[in-house]
Scaffold this active site. Structure first.
Site, short mmCIF file in Angstrom:
data_model
loop_
_atom_site.label_atom_id
_atom_site.label_comp_id
_atom_site.label_asym_id
_atom_site.label_seq_id
_atom_site.Cartn_x
_atom_site.Cartn_y
_atom_site.Cartn_z
N SER A 1 0.86 -1.18 0.00
CA SER A 1 0.00 0.00 0.00
C SER A 1 0.90 1.24 0.00
CB SER A 1 -0.88 0.00 1.24
OG SER A 1 -0.07 0.22 2.37
N LYS A 2 0.27 2.40 0.05
CA LYS A 2 1.03 3.66 0.07
C LYS A 2 2.03 3.69 1.21
CE LYS A 2 -0.74 7.42 -2.41
NZ LYS A 2 -2.00 8.03 -2.61
N ARG A 3 1.58 3.16 2.34
CA ARG A 3 2.42 3.12 3.55
C ARG A 3 3.77 2.44 3.27
NH1 ARG A 3 2.17 -0.95 7.47
NH2 ARG A 3 0.53 -1.98 6.31
N GLY B 1 5.31 2.57 0.49
CA GLY B 1 6.01 3.24 -0.60
C GLY B 1 5.47 2.84 -1.96
#
Ligand code: GLU
Length: 477
Positions: free
Chosen positions: A254-256, A258
């Site tokens: 996920s975005k978390r 990267g």
């Protein structure tokens, strides 16, 4: 399966089929890369299809970002992209063929009927899927003029096995595949139908995609088999479902972790395309313990045998480390051009290029490279970082004055001469070289970290170096 002979004859056709509802994220970029490499390896064709049938969620910004990201990574295509939304007529035509041949049927169930069916399945803890209620009914039983959807007639007994080039043999009981909709009541094709028709019409021989699509393959096969029965020439493609990429904690990416669009790696992280190319290549594919692989070698070496069966983990630190390596390998003028934009106000490219061998030794990304280069273009009096200002106490300013006096007599402004001169100056003052280098660095760069101090002097040149030292030195007595 296509035969090995087929592979050699250059009949390989792959496609990358992104849905433009977001940017080209890491997983998509890797899928694109694998498809591209596979096609290039076998001298086949690499095709691109934009799956923009979800009109509400597809945006032209996303399409541009995907095309831009692919271009940046150096993935080129052998034909202009196919836009799935433009092919709805063709998809509907195939639905009608299936309907006419009895491989599909009209379903008159209303949304309320289907909701009631699902509620019952939920209550009975049964899997929720269409129960085939119109499969064997005569359409004349439906009210006059009632709207209908077209559903595929999927096989109900036995099982289907796919020889997946990555996952091996995978079987699913046909009872688990429901008669899903291929043409909606409003006449629009569903995604499942569109994919199969487009893959056929584009002549796709190998479908390489994320393993989140493995279930779809089982649902897509009944259409392929039926059309093959109807008109022949609908060969089953080779499937290769590649395990997804996870974050470095093992959880779904996920975005978390990267997971960003390719342009964010380029613009925000200062990653070079060849670094991302190499990193993605080895994310789920390997060739022994080979690490840095050039583009040409990748084309030569890439086959599906090298694709692993377990999810790979994305590690931004590794990508940055690799990026540092590629920065050191990269052409100096190119790097100068790349960081010029980051520095703004038209920096002197020739000077940047000249400075690059010194600047690039430590940078892991283009931002760090730009940061390291910034001192070259600072205006006097230099703005000091807090640390640099803290260094410049009265003693240090005295030392700067003596350095100024020494350097002023120096006519041979070369690395060797400057080094010899400052070393002997330190000896005369009975000081460690650091005692001179620290305030000198602060005066010349406004910071406490920079390339080697003699390199800095040479790059700034005599006049500018002396002026910067003079500006920070104690007043001449
Ligand atoms: N458009 C799908 C996606 O972006 C891919 C479909 C496919 O590869 O068959 O996930």
């Amino acid at each position: 399966m296509a035969s090995a002979a087929g592979l050699k004859e250059g009949k390989v056709v792959t496609r990358f089929a992104p849905s433009p509802t977001g940017f080209l994220h890491i997983g998509g970029a890797r899928t694109a890369l694998f498809n591209w490499l596979f096609a290039r390896h076998y001298g086949g064709k690499a095709l691109l299809r934009i799956e923009d049938t979800d009109r509400k969620r597809s945006t032209s910004e996303a399409i541009d970002a995907i095309l831009d990201g692919l271009d940046w990574l150096g993935l080129d295509y052998d034909e202009p992209p196919v836009f799935q939304s433009e092919r709805a007529g063709r998809h509907a035509e195939v639905a009608q063929q299936l309907l006419a041949a009895g491989h599909a049927y009209k379903c008159f169930a209303t949304p309320e009927d289907l909701e009631a069916m699902r509620a019952e399945q939920r209550a009975n803890k049964q899997p929720m899927r269409y129960d085939g209620r119109w499969r064997d009914r005569d359409p004349s039983e439906a009210p006059e003029g009632a709207p209908y959807a077209v559903r595929i007639k999927a096989p109900t007994d036995s099982e289907t096995t796919i020889q997946d080039a990555v996952q091996g043999a995978v079987s699913v009981k046909n009872a688990e595949i429901d008669d899903y909709i291929i043409l909606r009541a409003d006449g629009t094709p569903t995604y499942m139908l569109a994919v199969v028709v487009d893959d056929h019409d584009m002549g796709v021989s190998h479908i390489i995609r994320g393993d989140d699509h493995l279930n779809n393959a089982f649902r897509q096969l009944p259409i392929i088999h039926a059309m093959n029965e109807i008109e022949g020439g609908w060969d089953t493609p080779v499937y290769a479902h590649v395990p997804l990429i996870h974050g470095n904690d093992g959880a779904k990416m996920s975005k978390r972790h990267g997971s960003l669009g390719a342009e964010a790696y380029r613009d925000d992280h200062g990653i070079l395309p060849e670094a991302l190319f190499n990193y993605l290549l080895r994310l789920g594919w390997g060739h022994g313990d080979r690490e840095e692989i050039t583009r040409e070698e990748a084309i030569e070496l890439f086959t599906l045998e090298g694709v692993g069966k377990s999810p790979s983990r994305f590690d931004l630190k590794k990508l940055q480390h690799l990026n540092g390596h590629y920065i050191r390998e990269a052409d100096n003028a190119r790097l100068a051009g790349l960081i010029a934009e980051r520095l703004g106000s038209n920096p002197d490219i020739a000077l940047l290029t000249e400075a690059m061998p010194v600047l690039k030794t430590r940078a892991r990304n283009l931002d760090e490279l730009a940061e390291g280069a910034a001192f070259l273009f600072k205006q006097r009096p230099l703005e000091m970082t807090e640390k640099a200002a803290g260094l410049l106490d009265d003693d240090a300013r005295e030392r700067l004055r003596s350095i100024y006096a020494r350097l002023e007599t120096e006519n041979d402004w070369t690395l060797e001469a400057l080094e010899a001169s400052l070393k002997s100056h330190a000896e005369e003052l009975e000081l460690g070289l650091g005692k001179l280098a620290q305030p000198l660095r602060a005066a010349l760069t406004g910071t406490t970290t920079s390339p080697g101090i003699f390199d800095v002097l040479v790059l700034l040149g005599r006049e500018e170096s002396l002026a910067r030292v003079d500006a920070q030195a104690a007043p001449a007595s």
